[in-house]
Design an enzyme around this catalytic site. Structure first.
Site, PDB file in Angstrom:
ATOM      1  CB  THR A   1      -0.894   0.029   1.259  1.00 51.03           C
ATOM      2  OG1 THR A   1      -1.668  -1.158   1.289  1.00 51.03           O
ATOM      3  CG2 THR A   1      -1.809   1.235   1.240  1.00 51.03           C
TER       4      THR A   1
ATOM      5  CE  LYS B   1      -5.052  -1.074   1.596  1.00 48.09           C
ATOM      6  NZ  LYS B   1      -5.640  -2.167   2.324  1.00 48.09           N
TER       7      LYS B   1
ATOM      8  CE  LYS C   1       1.760   2.412   4.005  1.00 50.17           C
ATOM      9  NZ  LYS C   1       2.121   1.057   3.665  1.00 50.17           N
TER      10      LYS C   1
HETATM   11  P1  NAD Z   1       5.880  -6.011   7.211  1.00 51.51           P
HETATM   12  O1  NAD Z   1       6.669  -4.892   7.797  1.00 51.51           O
HETATM   13  O2  NAD Z   1       5.491  -7.157   8.083  1.00 51.51           O
HETATM   14  O3  NAD Z   1       6.648  -6.621   5.930  1.00 51.51           O
HETATM   15  C1  NAD Z   1       7.438  -5.877   5.055  1.00 51.51           C
HETATM   16  C2  NAD Z   1       8.653  -6.725   4.729  1.00 51.51           C
HETATM   17  O4  NAD Z   1       9.435  -6.049   3.738  1.00 51.51           O
HETATM   18  C3  NAD Z   1       9.576  -6.947   5.939  1.00 51.51           C
HETATM   19  O5  NAD Z   1       9.742  -8.345   6.150  1.00 51.51           O
HETATM   20  C4  NAD Z   1      10.888  -6.260   5.530  1.00 51.51           C
HETATM   21  O6  NAD Z   1      12.044  -6.923   6.010  1.00 51.51           O
HETATM   22  C5  NAD Z   1      10.794  -6.327   4.015  1.00 51.51           C
HETATM   23  N1  NAD Z   1      11.642  -5.337   3.348  1.00 51.51           N
HETATM   24  C6  NAD Z   1      11.786  -4.019   3.593  1.00 51.51           C
HETATM   25  N2  NAD Z   1      12.652  -3.461   2.740  1.00 51.51           N
HETATM   26  C7  NAD Z   1      13.076  -4.452   1.910  1.00 51.51           C
HETATM   27  C8  NAD Z   1      13.989  -4.516   0.830  1.00 51.51           C
HETATM   28  N3  NAD Z   1      14.656  -3.441   0.413  1.00 51.51           N
HETATM   29  N4  NAD Z   1      14.202  -5.705   0.225  1.00 51.51           N
HETATM   30  C9  NAD Z   1      13.538  -6.820   0.653  1.00 51.51           C
HETATM   31  N5  NAD Z   1      12.666  -6.826   1.682  1.00 51.51           N
HETATM   32  C10 NAD Z   1      12.445  -5.655   2.307  1.00 51.51           C
HETATM   33  O7  NAD Z   1       4.575  -5.326   6.578  1.00 51.51           O
HETATM   34  P2  NAD Z   1       3.218  -6.058   6.127  1.00 51.51           P
HETATM   35  O8  NAD Z   1       2.231  -6.020   7.241  1.00 51.51           O
HETATM   36  O9  NAD Z   1       3.557  -7.351   5.475  1.00 51.51           O
HETATM   37  O10 NAD Z   1       2.695  -5.012   5.039  1.00 51.51           O
HETATM   38  C11 NAD Z   1       3.271  -4.914   3.748  1.00 51.51           C
HETATM   39  C12 NAD Z   1       2.433  -3.957   2.923  1.00 51.51           C
HETATM   40  O11 NAD Z   1       1.082  -4.424   2.875  1.00 51.51           O
HETATM   41  C13 NAD Z   1       2.369  -2.534   3.502  1.00 51.51           C
HETATM   42  O12 NAD Z   1       2.438  -1.618   2.450  1.00 51.51           O
HETATM   43  C14 NAD Z   1       1.018  -2.495   4.201  1.00 51.51           C
HETATM   44  O13 NAD Z   1       0.471  -1.183   4.279  1.00 51.51           O
HETATM   45  C15 NAD Z   1       0.197  -3.407   3.309  1.00 51.51           C
HETATM   46  N6  NAD Z   1      -0.965  -4.044   3.959  1.00 51.51           N
HETATM   47  C16 NAD Z   1      -0.849  -4.589   5.209  1.00 51.51           C
HETATM   48  C17 NAD Z   1      -1.961  -5.200   5.786  1.00 51.51           C
HETATM   49  C18 NAD Z   1      -1.877  -5.811   7.181  1.00 51.51           C
HETATM   50  O14 NAD Z   1      -2.931  -6.139   7.744  1.00 51.51           O
HETATM   51  N7  NAD Z   1      -0.681  -6.027   7.717  1.00 51.51           N
HETATM   52  C19 NAD Z   1      -3.187  -5.265   5.093  1.00 51.51           C
HETATM   53  C20 NAD Z   1      -3.253  -4.736   3.806  1.00 51.51           C
HETATM   54  C21 NAD Z   1      -2.129  -4.139   3.254  1.00 51.51           C
END
Ligand code: NAD
Length: 297
Positions: A93, A168, A243
């Site tokens: 997102t 979204k 966010k």
């Molecule tokens: P998270 O922080 O658990 O996962 C993100 C991952 O990206 C981490 O494991 C991190 O190590 C990795 N990362 C960061 N920089 C990187 C790089 N340069 N190379 C490789 N890996 C890298 O976050 P999440 O909860 O999985 O959310 C991810 C996305 O999904 C966000 O944009 C969030 O807004 C969206 N989202 C989350 C939810 C939810 O309920 N958690 C629901 C819908 C959408």
């Protein structure tokens, strides 16, 4: 189909696992060694870098925290190393502008790109039942849909590059505002001496009915599966909601749209976050609104 999956966090971990479960070869990369171990246990092949993961991919899926991560990873690692035949899908997102910038850079180099953010949270990511909102060229949609299929219960094309993120952000602004309305109503009902279960029964049969009430009730009791019945743990973190509300305000400012209710919601979630509840589910804000933060651990 060879999938490169970048970003194996709370969401990406389950999503990559579902691609492997569907029999696809998944080359996975994350900066976290633990996330890579979990992906390996779920049937993915851990890669040593983004460049290695994407080098012979048919499809690249990214699930990263925010716009700056997505812009950097695409510009520095994916676009220079993936074959131009690869379909690139970003499911993070992020802000609409970043999605359009990455989409334009990809298109210039001959890639097909889709912004495809999701709704549904970690439970749906694990179960393969996310809803995807897609911004892509119309001609690419069938391929995007088939790439996404093992992770999805619904895949809807919103329009061209950036439209998935726009959908979204608008959806989550509705969610943030409606949740606050439901929370305020329960807090008022309590002060008026109304029984919460009775109020729930009445409002779910009346015009107050909405997802925040019927499926995700912030008041403990009426909806057994809601985070309100587990101390507001898990679910959708307040910091994530904040966010998304910030992204909505940013988009409203750049498009010249008025979104005053969204701004109010952002202010209230920012306060709840500053008070130290950023990791609690966003429905926990009901305890702040009823003046009972002492009931939140
Ligand atoms: P998270 O922080 O658990 O996962 C993100 C991952 O990206 C981490 O494991 C991190 O190590 C990795 N990362 C960061 N920089 C990187 C790089 N340069 N190379 C490789 N890996 C890298 O976050 P999440 O909860 O999985 O959310 C991810 C996305 O999904 C966000 O944009 C969030 O807004 C969206 N989202 C989350 C939810 C939810 O309920 N958690 C629901 C819908 C959408």
């Amino acid at each position: 189909m060879r999938i490169a999956f970048i970003g194996l966090g709370n969401m990406g971990g389950g999503m990559a696992a579902n691609q492997a479960k569907a029999g696809r070869q998944v080359a996975a990369f994350d900066l976290s060694a633990q996330a890579l171990d979990r992906a390996k246990a779920a049937g993915c092949a851990p890669a040593a870098s983004v460049a290695q993961a994407v080098q012979d991919a048919d499809v690249v899926v990214t699930m990263l925290p925010a716009g700056p991560h997505v812009r950097t990873v695409y510009a520095e690692q994916i676009l220079p190393h993936a074959p131009t035949s690869a379909l690139l899908i970003d499911s993070s997102t992020i802000d609409v502008e970043s999605a359009r910038i990455v989409g334009a850079q990809a298109r210039e180099l001959g890639f097909s790109f889709a912004d495809a953010p999701v709704s549904g949270g970690t439970a749906a990511a694990d179960a393969g039942t996310l809803a995807f909102m897609v911004g892509c060229d119309e001609a690419d949609f069938a391929q995007v849909e088939s790439a996404i299929q093992p992770m999805a219960r619904a895949v809807i094309r919103a329009g061209d590059h950036g439209a998935g993120q726009a959908a979204k952000i608008c959806n989550n602004m509705v969610l943030g505002i409606s949740m606050l309305g439901v929370c305020e109503a329960f807090a008022l009902a309590e002060k008026l001496g109304l029984d919460a279960e009775r109020f729930f029964e009445i409002a779910t049969q009346s015009s107050g009915q909405c997802w925040s009430l019927s499926t995700y009730c912030p008041w403990p009791g009426p909806v057994a599966t809601a985070p309100s019945n587990r101390g507001y743990e898990g679910g959708f973190a307040t910091a994530m909601m904040l966010k998304d509300l910030k992204l909505a305000q940013q988009a409203a400012a750049s498009a010249g749209a008025a979104a005053p209710m969204g701004a109010q919601a952002e202010g209230l979630y920012a306060l709840f976050d500053r008070l130290g509840y950023g990791t609690k589910d966003f429905s926990g804000i009901v305890q702040m609104l009823r003046g009972r933060l002492d009931e939140l651990a």
